[in-house]
Design an enzyme around this catalytic site. Structure first.
Site, PDB file in Angstrom:
ATOM      1  N   CYS A  47       0.848  -1.187   0.000  1.00  0.00           N
ATOM      2  CA  CYS A  47       0.000   0.000   0.000  1.00  0.00           C
ATOM      3  C   CYS A  47       0.889   1.244   0.000  1.00  0.00           C
ATOM      4  CB  CYS A  47      -0.895  -0.022   1.239  1.00  0.00           C
ATOM      5  SG  CYS A  47      -1.889   1.461   1.442  1.00  0.00           S
ATOM      6  N   CYS A  50       0.366   3.139   3.528  1.00  0.00           N
ATOM      7  CA  CYS A  50       0.778   2.627   4.843  1.00  0.00           C
ATOM      8  C   CYS A  50       1.810   1.514   4.772  1.00  0.00           C
ATOM      9  CB  CYS A  50      -0.440   2.144   5.629  1.00  0.00           C
ATOM     10  SG  CYS A  50      -1.086   0.566   5.048  1.00  0.00           S
ATOM     11  N   CYS A  96      -7.510  -0.838   1.226  1.00  0.00           N
ATOM     12  CA  CYS A  96      -6.501  -1.416   2.116  1.00  0.00           C
ATOM     13  C   CYS A  96      -7.143  -1.642   3.483  1.00  0.00           C
ATOM     14  CB  CYS A  96      -5.329  -0.449   2.243  1.00  0.00           C
ATOM     15  SG  CYS A  96      -4.137  -0.933   3.499  1.00  0.00           S
ATOM     16  N   CYS A  99      -5.318   0.703   6.369  1.00  0.00           N
ATOM     17  CA  CYS A  99      -5.467   2.164   6.502  1.00  0.00           C
ATOM     18  C   CYS A  99      -6.711   2.696   5.785  1.00  0.00           C
ATOM     19  CB  CYS A  99      -4.216   2.878   6.000  1.00  0.00           C
ATOM     20  SG  CYS A  99      -4.044   2.881   4.205  1.00  0.00           S
ATOM     21  N   CYS A 119      -8.446  -4.602 -10.148  1.00  0.00           N
ATOM     22  CA  CYS A 119      -7.991  -3.543 -11.047  1.00  0.00           C
ATOM     23  C   CYS A 119      -7.556  -2.370 -10.157  1.00  0.00           C
ATOM     24  CB  CYS A 119      -9.165  -3.163 -11.951  1.00  0.00           C
ATOM     25  SG  CYS A 119      -8.764  -1.980 -13.216  1.00  0.00           S
TER      26      CYS A 119
HETATM   27 ZN   LIG Z   1      -2.820   0.997   3.483  1.00  0.00          ZN
END
Ligand SMILES: [Zn+2]
Length: 135
Positions: A47, A50, A96, A99, A119
Site C-alpha cells: 500500500c 501505509c 486497504c 489504513c 484492477c
Molecule cells: Zn494501506
C-alpha cells in the site's frame, strides 16, 4: 476498523497530490498513465499509503485495461471490499484493510484460478522487490 487512521491534512502531507486524490478520495488514475502497468518484476506490492502487503507479483497478469491487475490479494484480509454505486455503476471497491485507502475495484471477469480481476491504481501501490517471501 482500520488500524491506521489519519486526518486529510496528515495524509496530504505524506502523499503526492495524485495519490491523495486516489487513496483518500477514490479517484481513478487515467489508464496507462500510472506505474506498474507492465511491471514484470518479482516482488510484493505494498500500500502506497501505509506499506501494508497487498498483492504479490505472482498473481499479477496483463489485463490490457491500463491498470495493474491481480487475480487475488496477497492474503486473506489484506484488502476489504465495499459496494460502490458511484457514477451510476454497480462496482465493488477495493480498500486497504490496514489504513482504509482506496485502491481500485474488483471485477468477476479475471482469469483462473480465482476468476477475479483486482484492477488497482498504480499510484496506490509500492513495489517491494527486496522483501519477497518464499515461492
Ligand atoms: Zn494501506
Amino acid at each position: 476498523m482500520p488500524k491506521i487512521s489519519k486526518t486529510d491534512q496528515e495524509w496530504r502531507a505524506e502523499l503526492s497530490p495524485e495519490q491523495f486524490e486516489v487513496l483518500r478520495h477514490g479517484a481513478t488514475e487515467r489508464p496507462f498513465s500510472g506505474q506498474y502497468v507492465n511491471a514484470k518484476e518479482d516482488g510484493t506490492y505494498r500500500c502506497a499509503a501505509c506499506g501494508a502487503e497487498l498483492f504479490s507479483s505472482d498473481t499479477k497478469f496483463d489485463s490490457g485495461t491500463g491498470w495493474p491487475s491481480f487475480t487475488a490479494a496477497a492474503a486473506e484480509g489484506t484488502v476489504i471490499t465495499h459496494e460502490d454505486h458511484s457514477y451510476g455503476m454497480r462496482r465493488v471497491e477495493v480498500r486497504c484493510a490496514n489504513c482504509d485507502a482506496h485502491l481500485g475495484h474488483v471485477f468477476p471477469d479475471g482469469p483462473g484460478p480465482t476468476g477475479m480481476r483486482y484492477c488497482i491504481n498504480g499510484c496506490a501501490l509500492d513495489l517491494d522487490t527486496e522483501g519477497k517471501s518464499g515461492t
